[in-house]
Design an enzyme around this catalytic site. Structure first.
Site, PDB file in Angstrom:
ATOM      1  N   LYS A 148      19.499  63.772  17.504  1.00 47.99           N
ATOM      2  CA  LYS A 148      19.105  64.266  18.831  1.00 47.99           C
ATOM      3  C   LYS A 148      19.847  65.546  19.221  1.00 47.99           C
ATOM      4  O   LYS A 148      19.998  65.850  20.401  1.00 47.99           O
ATOM      5  CB  LYS A 148      19.302  63.202  19.913  1.00 47.99           C
ATOM      6  CG  LYS A 148      18.615  61.879  19.609  1.00 47.99           C
ATOM      7  CD  LYS A 148      17.160  62.041  19.239  1.00 47.99           C
ATOM      8  CE  LYS A 148      16.309  62.642  20.343  1.00 47.99           C
ATOM      9  NZ  LYS A 148      14.891  62.835  19.929  1.00 47.99           N
ATOM     10  N   GLY A 149      20.274  66.301  18.211  1.00 45.14           N
ATOM     11  CA  GLY A 149      20.962  67.557  18.489  1.00 45.14           C
ATOM     12  C   GLY A 149      20.059  68.771  18.353  1.00 45.14           C
ATOM     13  O   GLY A 149      20.357  69.833  18.874  1.00 45.14           O
ATOM     14  N   GLY A 150      18.949  68.610  17.590  1.00 46.87           N
ATOM     15  CA  GLY A 150      18.049  69.730  17.335  1.00 46.87           C
ATOM     16  C   GLY A 150      17.893  70.018  15.856  1.00 46.87           C
ATOM     17  O   GLY A 150      17.507  71.125  15.474  1.00 46.87           O
ATOM     18  N   GLY A 355      11.169  66.587  23.215  1.00 50.31           N
ATOM     19  CA  GLY A 355      11.017  67.083  24.578  1.00 50.31           C
ATOM     20  C   GLY A 355      10.581  66.015  25.569  1.00 50.31           C
ATOM     21  O   GLY A 355       9.931  66.326  26.575  1.00 50.31           O
ATOM     22  N   ARG A 356      10.948  64.748  25.305  1.00 50.62           N
ATOM     23  CA  ARG A 356      10.605  63.691  26.255  1.00 50.62           C
ATOM     24  C   ARG A 356      11.361  63.898  27.567  1.00 50.62           C
ATOM     25  O   ARG A 356      12.488  64.397  27.588  1.00 50.62           O
ATOM     26  CB  ARG A 356      10.978  62.314  25.703  1.00 50.62           C
ATOM     27  CG  ARG A 356      10.243  61.885  24.442  1.00 50.62           C
ATOM     28  CD  ARG A 356      10.621  60.439  24.121  1.00 50.62           C
ATOM     29  NE  ARG A 356      10.063  59.986  22.861  1.00 50.62           N
ATOM     30  CZ  ARG A 356      10.700  60.036  21.694  1.00 50.62           C
ATOM     31  NH1 ARG A 356      11.915  60.560  21.638  1.00 50.62           N
ATOM     32  NH2 ARG A 356      10.138  59.579  20.601  1.00 50.62           N
ATOM     33  N   THR A 357      10.745  63.468  28.659  1.00 53.52           N
ATOM     34  CA  THR A 357      11.412  63.521  29.964  1.00 53.52           C
ATOM     35  C   THR A 357      12.467  62.423  30.035  1.00 53.52           C
ATOM     36  O   THR A 357      12.174  61.252  29.763  1.00 53.52           O
ATOM     37  CB  THR A 357      10.391  63.326  31.099  1.00 53.52           C
ATOM     38  OG1 THR A 357       9.384  64.339  30.999  1.00 53.52           O
ATOM     39  CG2 THR A 357      11.068  63.415  32.457  1.00 53.52           C
TER      40      THR A 357
END
Length: 391
Positions: A148-150, A355-357
């Protein structure tokens, strides 16, 4: 013999059309067409050969030539490598020990990226067409973290570079499949030509105790890339991903604390423990010098992708080909997308799992988490020789 036929013609005067005639030469036009066709074939062969593994422009042509051929390119059977590397290591490795454990099992630890990668590990038309060109190499560079860092964004951005060849799915060799051997691992890699770099990315390596020693045993010269992000935001993103798959899990606030009254943070929860970057980095520095590691800012990868990609290209010894002209910002997604993906002429954004909210988190919980991470962040800044400004 001396008789003459009527009309004054000799009996030996036979009409020319009755005598055998030499074969007529081929028309000049036909000869020129044959020569032109031969030259065209040679030119087409040289053009396609030069494009092997790097020329995205040939994609459309190869799709026409090799439509429906993907199914014919099944993964090759495991065999001994050309250099004599055995298909398995001479020992059976012990299962890897991820540092991030605890509540992970209760939540469903495996991420969607790990279970069903967004980018399938299937060959592109160019790779399929030139399955005999180049050779498969062990990776010279690995994106080892963090979850979840990119990491997916970085890998897809890098694949635009003609000198980077990367496997799409996460191999998980150094944490889950080490007993399968280096020949099996090598066979997962795409074919490369001279001057190209082979890469892979598996974010869980960064928090796996055995991974540093195993990668070092493969090659002490391996370059390591770590994409890091504000550990508080990363933890919330991690939780959001799990929540999307299991809506019945406890709240973020209840999972964060062992005892909320005392404010004791539960570091056994993987979402919290992964963000202790300094602790994980200590294990890597026992096997690799800091100069062989590059720390990429997950925040800057969004705000200035070309700038971060410039640093990465320099680190890998590549020419700076990926620049601002390759990106556009998607207001829908909230992060940069590629104007043209690898081997395509169409725009490309990461899938719906990115890109989830994020859910609304209690501000007091966020404040306590920032206080908890602050000393670890400061130590990490010193070790990485870079201040990421999370505090």
């Amino acid at each position: 013999m001396g008789q003459r036929l009527s009309g004054g013609r000799s009996c030996l005067d036979v009409p020319g059309r009755l005598l055998p005639q030499p074969p007529s030469p081929p028309p000049p036009v036909r000869r020129k067409l044959a020569l032109l066709f031969a030259m065209l074939c040679v030119w087409l062969y040289m053009f396609l050969y030069s494009c092997a593994g790097s020329c995205a422009a040939a994609r459309g042509l190869l799709l026409l030539l090799g439509s429906g051929s993907r199914a014919a390119h099944a993964p090759p059977a495991l065999a001994t490598a050309p250099d004599g590397t055995p298909p398995r290591l001479p020992f059976r490795a012990q299962p890897a020990t991820p540092l991030a454990s605890g509540k992970e099992t209760a939540e469903g630890a495996a991420s969607p990226e790990e279970q069903s990668p967004e980018v399938p590990d299937s060959p592109s038309p160019i790779s399929s067409f030139f399955s005999g060109s180049g050779s498969k190499q062990l990776p010279q560079a690995i994106i080892i973290g963090v979850k979840k860092g990119g990491t997916r964004a970085l890998l897809e951005f890098l694949r635009v570079h003609p000198d980077v060849r990367a496997v799409g799915a996460e191999p998980h060799f150094f944490d889950r499949g080490y007993d399968k051997g280096l020949a099996w691992y090598r066979d997962l890699m795409p074919r490369t030509l001279d001057g190209q770099i082979t890469m892979e990315k598996t974010p869980s390596y960064f928090v796996t105790r055995e991974a540093p020693a195993r990668i070092s045993a493969m090659s002490k010269d391996t370059k390591l890339i770590v994409v890091v992000r504000d550990p508080v935001t990363r933890a919330i993103s991690d939780y959001t991903q799990t929540l999307s798959k299991r809506p019945d899990i406890p709240t973020f606030e209840s999972l964060t604390f062992k005892n909320r009254t005392t404010g004791l943070i539960d570091t056994s929860w993987s979402a919290i423990q992964i963000g202790l970057y300094a602790k994980h980095l200590e294990h890597w520095l026992r096997h690799f010098p800091i100069r062989q590691m590059l720390f990429v800012s997950g925040e800057r990868l969004i705000s200035d992708p070309a700038g971060e990609l410039g640093r990465v290209q320099d680190f890998l010894g590549l020419k700076r080909i990926i620049t601002d002209k390759h990106f556009y910002f998607s207001k829908t997604k909230g992060f940069p997308c590629l104007k043209k993906a690898e081997g395509s002429s169409r725009p490309y954004c990461l899938g719906k799992t990115k890109g989830r909210t994020h859910p609304e988190i209690d501000r007091e919980v966020v404040r306590r988490l920032r206080e908890f991470y602050r000393p670890f962040n400061l130590k990490f800044y010193q070790m990485a020789r870079h201040d990421f400004g999370w505090d």
